[in-house]
Design an enzyme around this catalytic site. Structure first.
Site, PDB file in Angstrom:
ATOM      1  N   LYS A  86       0.792  -1.236   0.000  1.00  0.00           N
ATOM      2  CA  LYS A  86       0.000   0.000   0.000  1.00  0.00           C
ATOM      3  C   LYS A  86       0.826   1.288   0.000  1.00  0.00           C
ATOM      4  CE  LYS A  86      -4.324  -1.585   2.056  1.00  0.00           C
ATOM      5  NZ  LYS A  86      -5.331  -1.338   3.089  1.00  0.00           N
ATOM      6  N   ASP A 141     -10.203   3.259   1.997  1.00  0.00           N
ATOM      7  CA  ASP A 141     -10.363   2.685   3.343  1.00  0.00           C
ATOM      8  C   ASP A 141     -11.050   3.679   4.291  1.00  0.00           C
ATOM      9  OD1 ASP A 141      -9.270   0.181   2.818  1.00  0.00           O
ATOM     10  OD2 ASP A 141      -7.232   0.839   3.241  1.00  0.00           O
TER      11      ASP A 141
END
Ligand code: ATR
Length: 279
Positions: free
Chosen positions: A69, A105
């Site tokens: 990420k 997210d």
């Protein structure tokens, strides 16, 4: 599949546990969108080559999971405000040969509160347990939504302090404080709060204790655990016993996926169907 089927992927290491392929494929099929979602287990050393391969093969985009990420950020052409704030990307759109990074997210977390509870963190007092990747994404979004205050609680206090410092710089008007995992100051702070979130990994394994002493919960406090497997943790059990309204991380998983789906296809996905595949 047809000669025009577009590829969408998830890259991670490992990736075999991911629920995203079933969730997204069910949604593509239900809307009769000509997309195919594939998982790729990519070693960290091969990240650059893997991303280039997806681009060369004409993929529409991909999800990014642990451990890529943050490492993916320098490989992208553009990144969104949320993603640049936390230095992490979980969704990439490939458009006209350009790689565009997003992080759904934090927005997925906010959307889950809205959909499940009709709740907003705007002007609320919030406490988050943890200062790792998941905590950072959720904490940054809480600041973007203009919460009144944010308490960051972490076992390694220096990491909590670092996250506080970073967010305080971008959000000077929000009162941000860092705390160790226990103590009267923390208990008092939680007493004044509206929402308590577990973003530590404590609870993932059977027999894990709660990251928060049971007497810190009180009726009226809303409590969210970002963990979805197992669906019930010692943390949520403790909160439930005190009469708190509770939510696990399944809904955040669903909405981070729904927002990624919208980025790739431009269409709102069938979230109920997606939720069914997760359950
Ligand atoms: P993730 O991507 O899930 O956020 P991470 O970046 O490794 O994973 O972060 C894990 C978080 O859980 C950290 O805040 C970590 O605390 P430390 O910074 O002190 O390591 C927290 N955590 C993990 N195990 C824990 C434990 N046994 N007790 C308390 N906190 C724990």
């Amino acid at each position: 599949m047809t000669g025009k089927t577009r590829g969408v992927a998830i890259i991670g290491h490992p990736v075999s546990h991911s629920l995203s392929p079933q969730m997204h494929q069910a949604a593509f099929d239900a809307l009769e969108l000509d997309y195919c979602y594939l998982p790729f287990d990519l070693f960290p050393k091969d990240l650059k080559k893997g991303v280039l391969a997806l681009k060369l093969l004409g993929f529409r985009g991909f999800n990014v999971t642990v451990p890529h990420k943050t490492k993916i950020v320098p490989l992208l052409d553009q990144i969104s405000r949320e993603a640049s704030l936390i230095g992490a990307v979980n969704t990439v759109l490939i458009e006209k040969g350009k790689l565009k990074g997003f992080n759904t997210d934090g927005p997925g977390f906010i959307e889950s509160l809205k959909r499940e509870w009709h709740y907003s963190v705007h002007k609320k007092h919030v406490v988050i347990l943890g200062a790792g990747g998941a905590a950072k994404a959720v904490a940054a979004q809480i600041c973007l939504e203009k919460a009144a205050s944010l308490g960051i609680v972490n076992r390694t206090v220096s990491k909590g302090e670092m996250l506080k410092k970073q967010l305080q710089k971008s959000f000077p008007s929000i009162k941000i404080a860092a705390f160790p995992s226990k103590g009267e100051a923390l208990k008092d702070f939680i007493r004044q709060s509206d929402l308590l979130i577990n973003a530590t990994s404590l609870g993932l394994h059977p027999g894990d204790p709660s990251p928060c002493p049971p007497d810190y919960f009180f009726k009226g406090l809303k409590v969210v655990d970002l963990i979805y497997n197992p669906p019930m943790t010692a943390f949520l059990r403790g909160a439930g016993k005190k009469g708190c309204q509770t939510l696990n991380g399944l809904s955040m998983l669903l909405y981070q996926g729904a927002l990624a789906f919208k980025i790739w296809t431009g269409e709102m996905p069938p979230v109920r169907l997606m939720a069914g595949t997760l359950r």
